[in-house]
Design an enzyme around this catalytic site. Structure first.
Site, PDB file in Angstrom:
ATOM      1  N   LEU A 137      48.289  52.536  62.778  1.00 52.12           N
ATOM      2  CA  LEU A 137      47.110  53.310  62.467  1.00 52.12           C
ATOM      3  C   LEU A 137      45.848  52.621  63.272  1.00 52.12           C
ATOM      4  O   LEU A 137      46.123  51.197  63.672  1.00 52.12           O
ATOM      5  CB  LEU A 137      46.505  53.044  60.953  1.00 52.12           C
ATOM      6  CG  LEU A 137      47.530  54.137  60.051  1.00 52.12           C
ATOM      7  CD1 LEU A 137      48.803  53.137  59.796  1.00 52.12           C
ATOM      8  CD2 LEU A 137      46.775  54.014  58.857  1.00 52.12           C
ATOM      9  N   CYS A 138      44.964  53.225  63.601  1.00 50.98           N
ATOM     10  CA  CYS A 138      43.750  52.794  64.211  1.00 50.98           C
ATOM     11  C   CYS A 138      44.104  52.269  65.723  1.00 50.98           C
ATOM     12  O   CYS A 138      44.468  52.829  66.581  1.00 50.98           O
ATOM     13  CB  CYS A 138      43.023  51.913  63.294  1.00 50.98           C
ATOM     14  SG  CYS A 138      41.279  51.569  63.687  1.00 50.98           S
ATOM     15  N   ILE A 139      43.491  50.953  65.735  1.00 45.27           N
ATOM     16  CA  ILE A 139      43.620  50.338  67.055  1.00 45.27           C
ATOM     17  C   ILE A 139      45.287  49.683  67.121  1.00 45.27           C
ATOM     18  O   ILE A 139      45.640  49.280  68.248  1.00 45.27           O
ATOM     19  CB  ILE A 139      42.726  49.142  67.367  1.00 45.27           C
ATOM     20  CG1 ILE A 139      42.479  48.500  68.703  1.00 45.27           C
ATOM     21  CG2 ILE A 139      43.035  48.233  66.266  1.00 45.27           C
ATOM     22  CD1 ILE A 139      42.180  49.624  69.691  1.00 45.27           C
ATOM     23  N   THR A 191      48.115  57.429  64.003  1.00 39.29           N
ATOM     24  CA  THR A 191      47.016  58.304  63.784  1.00 39.29           C
ATOM     25  C   THR A 191      45.842  57.187  63.950  1.00 39.29           C
ATOM     26  O   THR A 191      45.739  56.255  63.860  1.00 39.29           O
ATOM     27  CB  THR A 191      47.027  58.534  62.097  1.00 39.29           C
ATOM     28  OG1 THR A 191      46.198  59.646  61.936  1.00 39.29           O
ATOM     29  CG2 THR A 191      47.039  57.141  61.109  1.00 39.29           C
TER      30      THR A 191
END
Length: 220
Positions: A137-139, A191
């Site tokens: 997720l994210c970075i 995501t």
């Protein structure tokens, strides 16, 4: 599968500026239980890169341990990543937060030339070689881009970070709130979460879709 699927979750501390993003981590754990699976949290047992004041963003004159800080999110039920055994789990997930780019790897400082913590790399590579699904997720997808050949991930739509993923040998798919990118060949789901200007409900939507896609991959 007769037993509940087991999902390993690697946390990078506690707090979005210097550890694991708490909303992403918590909503991932919520989605895992909501959809009939169990989880075990892990974190590297080492000093975190630095400690930031989450109100001012300024560095604080103290040291904290990644595993001990991550235990705040896991309510104490957490293991050192040195104990990770890929045979014990069906899926691996890495929530984001700047700790993923500071404590799990050096992307925050070295960009596409970053190195990945040895225990994190060992866990990711063990799951990949066992053909078990991996989510980020994210970075955190930059970690997968650094480690896995020709992997397709998303960090949303940030041009610079997408370019870094390409430089590391990965492929990037633009996404928006709550969307996921699915790399069927590499069994990877990602995501964007707070790589976008997101609300907490949008974080939950993305985390739940990611968990569902990973659980579907177990049976394929």
């Amino acid at each position: 599968m007769s037993r509940k699927p087991s999902i390993a979750v690697i946390l990078a501390g506690c707090g979005n500026k210097d550890g694991a993003e708490i909303h992403e981590a918590t909503l991932t754990l919520w989605a895992i239980h909501r959809h009939g699976a169990d989880y075990q949290c892990y974190a590297p047992d080492k000093k975190q890169h630095h400690v930031l004041n989450h109100i001012t963003g300024e560095e604080m004159a103290e040291e904290r341990n990644v595993l001990i800080e991550a235990a705040r999110i896991a309510r104490g039920d957490i293991k050192s990543l040195a104990q990770f055994d890929a045979q014990a789990h069906d899926v691996l997930i890495l929530p984001g937060g700047f700790g993923a780019a500071k404590n799990l790897c050096t992307y925050a400082f070295d960009g596409p030339e970053c190195t990945v913590d040895e225990s994190v790399a060992a866990a990711v590579q063990a799951m990949y070689l066992a053909k078990k699904p991996i989510g980020a997720l994210c970075i955190a997808p930059v970690i997968l881009a650094r480690l896995l050949p020709n992997v397709m991930v998303t960090i949303g739509s940030d041009v610079q970070t997408a370019g870094h993923i390409t430089r590391m040998g990965g492929r990037h798919q633009n996404t928006t709130h709550g969307e996921i990118a699915v790399d069927t060949a590499n069994r990877v789901v990602t995501t964007p979460c707070y790589m976008l200007d997101a609300r907490v409900d949008q974080i939950g939507e993305g985390a739940e879709r990611l968990v569902l896609a990973l659980l579907e991959m177990i049976e394929k």
